[in-house]
Design a protein around this motif. Structure first.
Motif, PDB file in Angstrom:
ATOM      1  N   ASN A  21       0.806  -1.216   0.000  1.00  0.00           N
ATOM      2  CA  ASN A  21       0.000   0.000   0.000  1.00  0.00           C
ATOM      3  C   ASN A  21       0.844   1.273   0.000  1.00  0.00           C
ATOM      4  O   ASN A  21       0.522   2.243   0.675  1.00  0.00           O
ATOM      5  CB  ASN A  21      -0.958   0.017   1.191  1.00  0.00           C
ATOM      6  CG  ASN A  21      -1.868  -1.185   1.198  1.00  0.00           C
ATOM      7  OD1 ASN A  21      -2.251  -1.691   0.150  1.00  0.00           O
ATOM      8  ND2 ASN A  21      -2.212  -1.656   2.373  1.00  0.00           N
ATOM      9  N   ARG A  24      -0.633   5.499  -3.704  1.00  0.00           N
ATOM     10  CA  ARG A  24      -1.945   6.085  -3.414  1.00  0.00           C
ATOM     11  C   ARG A  24      -2.393   6.946  -4.582  1.00  0.00           C
ATOM     12  O   ARG A  24      -1.580   7.536  -5.285  1.00  0.00           O
ATOM     13  CB  ARG A  24      -1.875   6.976  -2.170  1.00  0.00           C
ATOM     14  CG  ARG A  24      -1.484   6.249  -0.905  1.00  0.00           C
ATOM     15  CD  ARG A  24      -2.653   5.522  -0.374  1.00  0.00           C
ATOM     16  NE  ARG A  24      -2.295   4.712   0.793  1.00  0.00           N
ATOM     17  CZ  ARG A  24      -3.198   4.239   1.615  1.00  0.00           C
ATOM     18  NH1 ARG A  24      -4.475   4.476   1.417  1.00  0.00           N
ATOM     19  NH2 ARG A  24      -2.837   3.494   2.632  1.00  0.00           N
ATOM     20  N   LYS A  30      -6.129   3.795  -1.871  1.00  0.00           N
ATOM     21  CA  LYS A  30      -5.100   2.880  -2.360  1.00  0.00           C
ATOM     22  C   LYS A  30      -5.249   2.681  -3.864  1.00  0.00           C
ATOM     23  O   LYS A  30      -6.348   2.662  -4.396  1.00  0.00           O
ATOM     24  CB  LYS A  30      -5.217   1.525  -1.684  1.00  0.00           C
ATOM     25  CG  LYS A  30      -4.902   1.532  -0.207  1.00  0.00           C
ATOM     26  CD  LYS A  30      -4.877   0.154   0.359  1.00  0.00           C
ATOM     27  CE  LYS A  30      -6.272  -0.366   0.575  1.00  0.00           C
ATOM     28  NZ  LYS A  30      -6.328  -1.659   1.239  1.00  0.00           N
TER      29      LYS A  30
END
Length: 50
Positions: A21, A24, A30
Motif C-alpha cells: 500500500n 496512493r 489505495k
C-alpha cells in the motif's frame, strides 16, 4: 537493482520491494494492484505539469 519496467503491475512491484500500500491515488485511496507502473508515471507527469 534493475530499473522498474513500465509493464510491471503495482502488486508485483509491492511484492518485489517488500512493501504494501505504498502507492496512493491523488484522493488518498489505495491504488489498484493490477494498475501498471507506466500508467502511474503518466499520471505523475500530468500532475507535475499543472
Amino acid at each position: 537493482m534493475r530499473r522498474i519496467r513500465s509493464d510491471c503491475s503495482v502488486g508485483t512491484l509491492e511484492k518485489k520491494l517488500g512493501l504494501e500500500n505504498i502507492f496512493r491515488n491523488k484522493n488518498g485511496r489505495k491504488t489498484r494492484r493490477d494498475k501498471l507502473v507506466g500508467t502511474l508515471r503518466k499520471e505523475l507527469k500530468k500532475l507535475i505539469k499543472k
